[in-house]
Design a protein around this motif. Sequence first.
Motif, short mmCIF file in Angstrom:
data_model
loop_
_atom_site.label_atom_id
_atom_site.label_comp_id
_atom_site.label_asym_id
_atom_site.label_seq_id
_atom_site.Cartn_x
_atom_site.Cartn_y
_atom_site.Cartn_z
N MET A 53 0.92 -1.26 0.11
CA MET A 53 0.12 -0.05 -0.12
C MET A 53 0.96 1.28 -0.08
O MET A 53 0.82 2.21 -0.68
N ILE A 54 1.92 1.45 0.88
CA ILE A 54 2.69 2.63 1.22
C ILE A 54 3.38 2.86 -0.32
O ILE A 54 3.54 3.81 -0.67
N GLU A 55 3.97 1.62 -0.97
CA GLU A 55 4.69 1.87 -2.27
C GLU A 55 3.92 2.38 -3.38
O GLU A 55 4.21 2.98 -4.25
N LYS A 56 2.37 1.94 -3.25
CA LYS A 56 1.60 2.45 -4.27
C LYS A 56 1.44 3.93 -4.30
O LYS A 56 1.52 4.77 -5.20
N LEU A 57 1.33 4.41 -2.85
CA LEU A 57 1.07 5.80 -2.59
C LEU A 57 2.58 6.58 -3.14
O LEU A 57 2.21 7.71 -3.48
N ILE B 54 15.56 11.16 -8.12
CA ILE B 54 14.26 10.68 -7.57
C ILE B 54 13.14 9.99 -8.19
O ILE B 54 12.51 9.02 -7.97
N LYS B 55 13.02 10.65 -9.55
CA LYS B 55 12.37 9.94 -10.55
C LYS B 55 12.78 8.55 -10.89
O LYS B 55 11.89 7.86 -10.91
N ASN B 56 13.88 8.00 -11.04
CA ASN B 56 14.49 7.01 -11.67
C ASN B 56 15.05 6.23 -10.45
O ASN B 56 15.24 4.81 -10.75
N ASN B 57 15.38 6.67 -9.24
CA ASN B 57 15.97 5.75 -8.30
C ASN B 57 15.32 5.62 -6.97
O ASN B 57 16.08 5.52 -5.92
N TRP B 58 14.01 6.08 -6.79
CA TRP B 58 13.42 6.20 -5.72
C TRP B 58 13.30 5.28 -4.85
O TRP B 58 13.52 5.06 -3.47
N ARG B 59 13.41 3.74 -5.49
CA ARG B 59 13.19 2.52 -4.64
C ARG B 59 14.50 2.46 -3.94
O ARG B 59 14.57 1.98 -2.70
N THR B 60 15.68 2.91 -4.58
CA THR B 60 16.95 2.71 -4.03
C THR B 60 16.94 3.74 -2.75
O THR B 60 17.64 2.99 -1.79
N ILE B 61 16.58 4.74 -3.17
CA ILE B 61 16.47 5.99 -2.17
C ILE B 61 15.74 5.65 -0.87
O ILE B 61 16.21 5.52 0.37
N VAL B 62 14.80 4.93 -1.11
CA VAL B 62 13.79 4.69 0.00
C VAL B 62 13.80 3.33 0.87
O VAL B 62 14.07 3.22 2.05
N TYR B 63 14.27 2.39 -0.21
CA TYR B 63 14.69 0.82 0.58
C TYR B 63 15.96 0.28 0.47
O TYR B 63 16.20 -0.49 1.11
N LYS C 216 12.89 9.20 10.27
CA LYS C 216 11.32 9.68 10.65
C LYS C 216 10.49 8.62 10.15
O LYS C 216 9.24 8.32 10.75
N TYR C 217 10.56 8.20 8.81
CA TYR C 217 9.73 7.71 8.50
C TYR C 217 10.01 6.06 8.27
O TYR C 217 9.30 5.06 7.50
N SER C 218 11.19 5.52 8.85
CA SER C 218 11.63 4.20 8.50
C SER C 218 10.68 3.17 9.18
O SER C 218 10.41 1.94 8.58
N SER C 219 9.98 3.58 10.19
CA SER C 219 8.65 2.62 10.71
C SER C 219 7.82 2.40 9.58
O SER C 219 6.89 1.22 9.81
N TYR C 220 7.42 3.25 8.75
CA TYR C 220 6.38 3.10 7.87
C TYR C 220 6.84 2.26 6.59
O TYR C 220 6.02 1.66 5.89
N LEU C 221 7.99 2.03 6.45
CA LEU C 221 8.64 1.33 5.22
C LEU C 221 8.76 0.00 5.34
O LEU C 221 9.18 -0.73 6.03
#
Length: 87
Positions: free
Chosen positions: A1-5, A41-50, A82-87
């Motif tokens: 769900m979070i990934e979809k958002l 951000i557009k091309n590497n967001w998964r790496t940045i986030v996860y 701050k947001y690691s618990s949501y990921l």
Amino acid sequence: MIEKLIIQYINRMNLNDIDSFARKNGIVLNNDELELVFYHIKNNWRTIVYGNPKPILEDLRSKVDGLTYQKIENLYIEFKNKYSSYL
């Protein structure tokens, strides 16, 4: 769900969004820096986030002003914590 958002937000994001967010956080980016951050951000967001964003941060370090880079890195760490618990 979070990934979809996240995907929906990234798809709607534009340069003005990046510039506005950066300025609100004390970061002034020139056009080249803005394009570079937007690209990552557009091309590497998964790496940045996860994943391990070290190669992305190293690319930024080599292409932006030192103080700007430090602010970007600090902001990344702050939001990651701050947001690691949501990921």
